[in-house]
Enzyme design. Structure first.
Site, mmCIF file in Angstrom:
data_model
loop_
_atom_site.group_PDB
_atom_site.id
_atom_site.type_symbol
_atom_site.label_atom_id
_atom_site.label_comp_id
_atom_site.label_asym_id
_atom_site.label_seq_id
_atom_site.Cartn_x
_atom_site.Cartn_y
_atom_site.Cartn_z
ATOM 1 N N GLN A 75 42.180 6.941 37.429
ATOM 2 C CA GLN A 75 43.489 7.564 37.703
ATOM 3 C C GLN A 75 43.331 9.025 38.121
ATOM 4 O O GLN A 75 44.184 9.871 37.814
ATOM 5 C CB GLN A 75 44.398 7.457 36.481
ATOM 6 C CG GLN A 75 44.993 6.079 36.306
ATOM 7 C CD GLN A 75 45.852 5.659 37.515
ATOM 8 O OE1 GLN A 75 46.526 6.478 38.124
ATOM 9 N NE2 GLN A 75 45.819 4.384 37.845
ATOM 10 N N SER A 76 42.258 9.329 38.843
ATOM 11 C CA SER A 76 41.988 10.715 39.233
ATOM 12 C C SER A 76 43.059 11.272 40.183
ATOM 13 O O SER A 76 43.285 10.720 41.269
ATOM 14 C CB SER A 76 40.622 10.776 39.909
ATOM 15 O OG SER A 76 40.465 11.997 40.575
ATOM 16 N N ASN A 77 43.664 12.384 39.766
ATOM 17 C CA ASN A 77 44.592 13.090 40.660
ATOM 18 C C ASN A 77 43.820 13.786 41.771
ATOM 19 O O ASN A 77 44.309 13.932 42.888
ATOM 20 C CB ASN A 77 45.382 14.147 39.876
ATOM 21 C CG ASN A 77 46.179 13.522 38.764
ATOM 22 O OD1 ASN A 77 47.021 12.659 39.009
ATOM 23 N ND2 ASN A 77 45.911 13.919 37.527
ATOM 24 N N CYS A 79 41.043 12.701 43.225
ATOM 25 C CA CYS A 79 40.689 11.740 44.284
ATOM 26 C C CYS A 79 41.909 11.464 45.170
ATOM 27 O O CYS A 79 41.801 11.414 46.394
ATOM 28 C CB CYS A 79 40.165 10.436 43.673
ATOM 29 S SG CYS A 79 38.517 10.637 42.975
#
Ligand SMILES: Cc1ncc(COP(=O)(O)O)c(C=O)c1O
Length: 327
Positions: A75-77, A79
């Protein structure tokens, strides 16, 4: 002092608003809390990575890159914002994510795909090893990949938060607000490093408190110091020594990275129901929960003025529906 700014490509809407949390501050009977709305930077739902990517993308373009490669959690913001920046610049993008694919693509993962990023799962390997071999493989066939390190937390990326501090100090001066303590979620360290250096260069003497999301205090402090030091050199301000200004609280690591507990659940509901404000489950929910606890325990005095840096992340909320809204 004269700052030697590196090249920058505009990707967001700045200045972001600086606003009081009036209702919540009254409910708590102080302190007066203000919010710096870096969740409103505009790039594919916004967040703190936009400011870092403005400098990083300029470097990638100058080097003739045709693909951005970066890494993060599922859930990387970071990325998601990198995928959006690549799309804006007409570049390809690959994101290397920890572990294996979940049953459903929700939140940031859905957005990565919509934004055209190629998604690679690291499985049992480290994300760094997968990203490095991807870069090497592409170079071997004549392509020009550009690796954006974890969280964009390099001295170059941190320049975005030196600028952000300048921006905030100007808004605070215009609105005649004196801030005693700034609070932010700190993880790969670039945001805090930029703010600390920006404070040194801009004359802000109050506290900048980084709430650690996933590292012990000494480790995160060392990371912040190294990035801030590198950024000072890059900006031609090597005499600005960040050491004495790095303040990290690692008391709120809870169950670990991206594990939502009572602290985050409570903070997210309080902000949503008192102010119509969306925090995120991994970063700002934890940091705001820490702020509420520090106020409750009187570590932060009710007469203080506090600025909370809202660094974004609400795009992840739907992926945490089971933890946030248990049936
Ligand atoms: C919403 C949000 N807040 C805060 C952070 C922490 O910023 P930094 O990695 O620069 O410490 C991140 C990093 O991914 C983030 O996505």
């Amino acid at each position: 002092m004269n700052i030697n700014w590196p090249a920058r490509i505009p990707l967001g809407y700045f200045p972001t608003p600086l606003e009081p949390l009036g209702r919540l501050s009254r409910q708590l009977a102080g302190p007066q809390i203000y919010l710096k709305r870096d969740d409103q930077t505009g790039l594919a739902t916004g967040g703190n990575k936009t400011r870092k990517l403005e400098f990083i993308l300029a470097d990638a373009v100058a080097r003739g890159a045709d693909r951005l490669i970066t890494l993060g959690g599922p859930q990387s913001n970071h990325c998601r914002q990198t995928a959006a920046a690549a799309a804006r610049m007409g570049m390809e993008c690959s994101v290397v994510l920890r572990g294996n694919p979940p049953p459903q693509s929700l939140g940031n993962l859905l957005l990565d795909d919509l934004l055209g990023a190629e998604i690679r799962w690291a499985g049992s390997e480290t994300r760094e090893a997968v990203a490095d071999s991807l870069v090497a493989g592409l170079r071997a066939v004549g392509q020009r990949p550009y690796l954006v390190p974890l969280g964009g937390s390099t001295p170059l990326g941190a320049c975005g938060y030196v600028r952000a501090m300048q921006e905030a100090l100007q808004q605070l001066a215009e609105q005649r607000i004196d801030i005693d303590t700034m609070v932010l979620a700190s993880s790969s360290g670039g945001t805090q490093a930029g703010l600390v250096l920006g404070a040194l260069l801009g004359g802000y003497r109050g506290r900048i408190l980084g709430i650690s999301i996933d590292s012990p205090q000494a480790q995160l402090s060392a990371m912040v110091h190294e990035i801030a030091f590198g950024a000072a050199e890059l900006l031609g301000a090597p005499s600005a020594d960040p050491a004495g200004r790095i303040d990290v609280n690692a008391d709120y690591l809870g169950g670990g990275y991206a594990v939502v507990g009572d602290l985050e659940r409570h903070a997210i509901r309080v902000a949503a129901r008192s102010e119509g404000l969306l925090l995120d489950p991994v970063y700002t929910g934890r940091a705001f929960g820490a702020l509420l606890d520090l106020i409750e325990r009187k570590v932060i005095d009710r007469r203080e003025r506090v600025l909370f840096w809202h660094t974004g992340g609400a795009a992840a909320l739907s992926a945490f529906s089971a933890e946030l809204s248990p049936r």
